[in-house]
Motif scaffolding. Structure first.
Motif, PDB file in Angstrom:
ATOM      1  N   ARG A   6       3.766  -2.101  23.282  1.00  0.00           N
ATOM      2  CA  ARG A   6       3.789  -1.277  22.081  1.00  0.00           C
ATOM      3  C   ARG A   6       5.131  -0.565  21.966  1.00  0.00           C
ATOM      4  NH1 ARG A   6       0.143  -0.589  18.713  1.00  0.00           N
ATOM      5  NH2 ARG A   6       0.094   1.134  17.233  1.00  0.00           N
ATOM      6  N   ILE A   7       5.829  -0.756  20.856  1.00  0.00           N
ATOM      7  CA  ILE A   7       7.157  -0.189  20.654  1.00  0.00           C
ATOM      8  C   ILE A   7       7.052   1.038  19.752  1.00  0.00           C
ATOM      9  CG2 ILE A   7       9.504  -0.616  19.857  1.00  0.00           C
ATOM     10  CD1 ILE A   7       8.971  -3.611  20.235  1.00  0.00           C
ATOM     11  N   SER A  30       8.099   3.438   7.432  1.00  0.00           N
ATOM     12  CA  SER A  30       7.648   2.156   6.888  1.00  0.00           C
ATOM     13  C   SER A  30       8.701   1.074   7.096  1.00  0.00           C
ATOM     14  CB  SER A  30       7.321   2.281   5.413  1.00  0.00           C
ATOM     15  OG  SER A  30       6.183   3.086   5.207  1.00  0.00           O
ATOM     16  N   ALA A  31       9.967   1.407   6.858  1.00  0.00           N
ATOM     17  CA  ALA A  31      11.041   0.430   7.049  1.00  0.00           C
ATOM     18  C   ALA A  31      11.144   0.017   8.504  1.00  0.00           C
ATOM     19  CB  ALA A  31      12.367   1.013   6.560  1.00  0.00           C
ATOM     20  N   LEU A  32      10.973   0.957   9.413  1.00  0.00           N
ATOM     21  CA  LEU A  32      11.029   0.641  10.837  1.00  0.00           C
ATOM     22  C   LEU A  32       9.818  -0.181  11.266  1.00  0.00           C
ATOM     23  CD1 LEU A  32      12.392   4.038  12.166  1.00  0.00           C
ATOM     24  CD2 LEU A  32      13.619   1.854  12.084  1.00  0.00           C
ATOM     25  N   GLN A  38       5.637   0.374  16.053  1.00  0.00           N
ATOM     26  CA  GLN A  38       4.175   0.490  16.026  1.00  0.00           C
ATOM     27  C   GLN A  38       3.681   1.908  16.281  1.00  0.00           C
ATOM     28  OE1 GLN A  38       4.291  -2.552  19.100  1.00  0.00           O
ATOM     29  NE2 GLN A  38       2.691  -3.642  17.999  1.00  0.00           N
ATOM     30  N   GLY A  39       4.527   2.755  16.855  1.00  0.00           N
ATOM     31  CA  GLY A  39       4.078   4.099  17.196  1.00  0.00           C
ATOM     32  C   GLY A  39       5.187   5.122  17.067  1.00  0.00           C
ATOM     33  N   THR A  61       1.497   4.723   6.832  1.00  0.00           N
ATOM     34  CA  THR A  61       2.226   3.652   7.522  1.00  0.00           C
ATOM     35  C   THR A  61       1.374   2.912   8.549  1.00  0.00           C
ATOM     36  OG1 THR A  61       3.055   5.032   9.348  1.00  0.00           O
ATOM     37  CG2 THR A  61       4.339   5.006   7.283  1.00  0.00           C
ATOM     38  N   GLY A  62       0.312   3.540   9.030  1.00  0.00           N
ATOM     39  CA  GLY A  62      -0.532   2.892  10.023  1.00  0.00           C
ATOM     40  C   GLY A  62      -0.047   3.015  11.455  1.00  0.00           C
ATOM     41  N   VAL A  63       1.059   3.729  11.692  1.00  0.00           N
ATOM     42  CA  VAL A  63       1.509   3.930  13.067  1.00  0.00           C
ATOM     43  C   VAL A  63       0.548   4.879  13.783  1.00  0.00           C
ATOM     44  CG1 VAL A  63       3.952   3.526  12.587  1.00  0.00           C
ATOM     45  CG2 VAL A  63       3.019   5.861  12.419  1.00  0.00           C
ATOM     46  N   GLU A  64       0.583   4.829  15.082  1.00  0.00           N
ATOM     47  CA  GLU A  64      -0.214   5.737  15.906  1.00  0.00           C
ATOM     48  C   GLU A  64       0.700   6.673  16.667  1.00  0.00           C
ATOM     49  OE1 GLU A  64      -3.877   2.593  16.765  1.00  0.00           O
ATOM     50  OE2 GLU A  64      -2.660   3.368  18.424  1.00  0.00           O
TER      51      GLU A  64
END
Length: 261
Positions: A6-7, A30-32, A38-39, A61-64
């Motif tokens: 996980r990055i 979002s761009a990243l 991912q996080g 964005t859905g990142v954690e």
């Protein structure tokens, strides 16, 4: 196989770039994410100061949240380390990085504080990490110093920072071999001998020379070799001191490089 890991990236680094470029954090993150992020890895202070903004970023964005990090002074009264652990539990992450400091850098004070943090973290289901610190005055700015904490605090984990072994000129690959069995997350930080951008900030190491930040994989640190031996841990891009005007591009390049390993 780093692309199976996980990055993440430091929220504060992303925010530096987004602020410079005049774009919302949701747009920057979002761009990243398109590049493979991912996080996000967030300081305890940021979770308080930017709570609404962070909630929006997570939702859109859905990142954690990969983990929390905080500098904690064990010279002060109170239970700030416990507050950080409670905050991590409330945000749904499972670990915190604590950078312990105190007046006079008394190692017994630091160890006692970290012992309490690890014990409390165990109660709350939160793992507590330490890193090797790139500070000339720190008692754990080398392998021997960090090992003292690991020996005295059995439940303490290592967040291995690839770029922080520079203070004493230690070999980062050998340091990784030493701490691999206690490692649970990694800060991927690269270094250069010269500036890439005019406004990159420097850090002076103990021999009086300077090191500068670089996107992961573009500097002198043997990160690819370390990743070839790493477990399935969170990989966190760290780019403090990098040019604000190039920050988002530097994080993107870092994420893409990690994915190729």
């Amino acid at each position: 196989m780093a692309n199976a890991k996980r990055i993440s990236a430091f929220y504060e680094n992303i925010r530096t770039g987004a602020t410079h470029d005049g774009i919302p954090m949701t747009e920057a993150v979002s761009a990243l994410c398109t590049a493979g992020l991912q996080g996000i890895y967030i300081s305890y202070a940021s979770t308080l100061q930017y709570a609404d903004e962070i909630a929006e970023v997570l939702a859109k964005t859905g990142v954690e949240i990969t983990g929390l990090h905080a500098w904690i002074s064990f010279s002060k009264e109170g239970k700030e380390a416990r507050d950080v652990i409670d905050r991590a539990a409330g945000l749904g992450t499972d670990h915190v990085l604590i950078v312990p400091v105190c007046d006079g850098n008394d190692i017994e004070t630091l160890i006692t504080g970290m012992q309490d943090a690890v014990s409390y973290g165990r109660e709350k289901g939160i793992r507590v990490y330490m890193e090797d610190l790139d500070d000339a005055e720190s008692p754990y700015n080398n392998a021997a110093g960090l090992q003292k904490f690991m020996d005295r605090i059995p439940g303490l984990m290592c967040c291995f920072d690839t770029g922080n072994w520079i203070m004493h000129g230690e070999d980062e690959v050998e340091a990784f071999r030493q701490f691999r069995d206690r490692t649970g997350a990694m800060h991927l930080k690269d270094r250069r001998l010269t500036k890439e951008n005019p406004d990159d900030a420097s850090i002076m190491i103990l021999d009086g020379t300077f090191r500068y930040p670089a996107p992961v994989g573009q500097g002198m640190i043997r990160i690819a070799e370390i990743l070839s031996m790493a477990g399935e841990w969170p990989l966190i891009v760290e780019m403090y001191d990098y040019s604000p005007s190039h920050m988002l591009d530097g994080i993107r390049k870092s994420v893409e490089w990690i994915r190729r390993q």
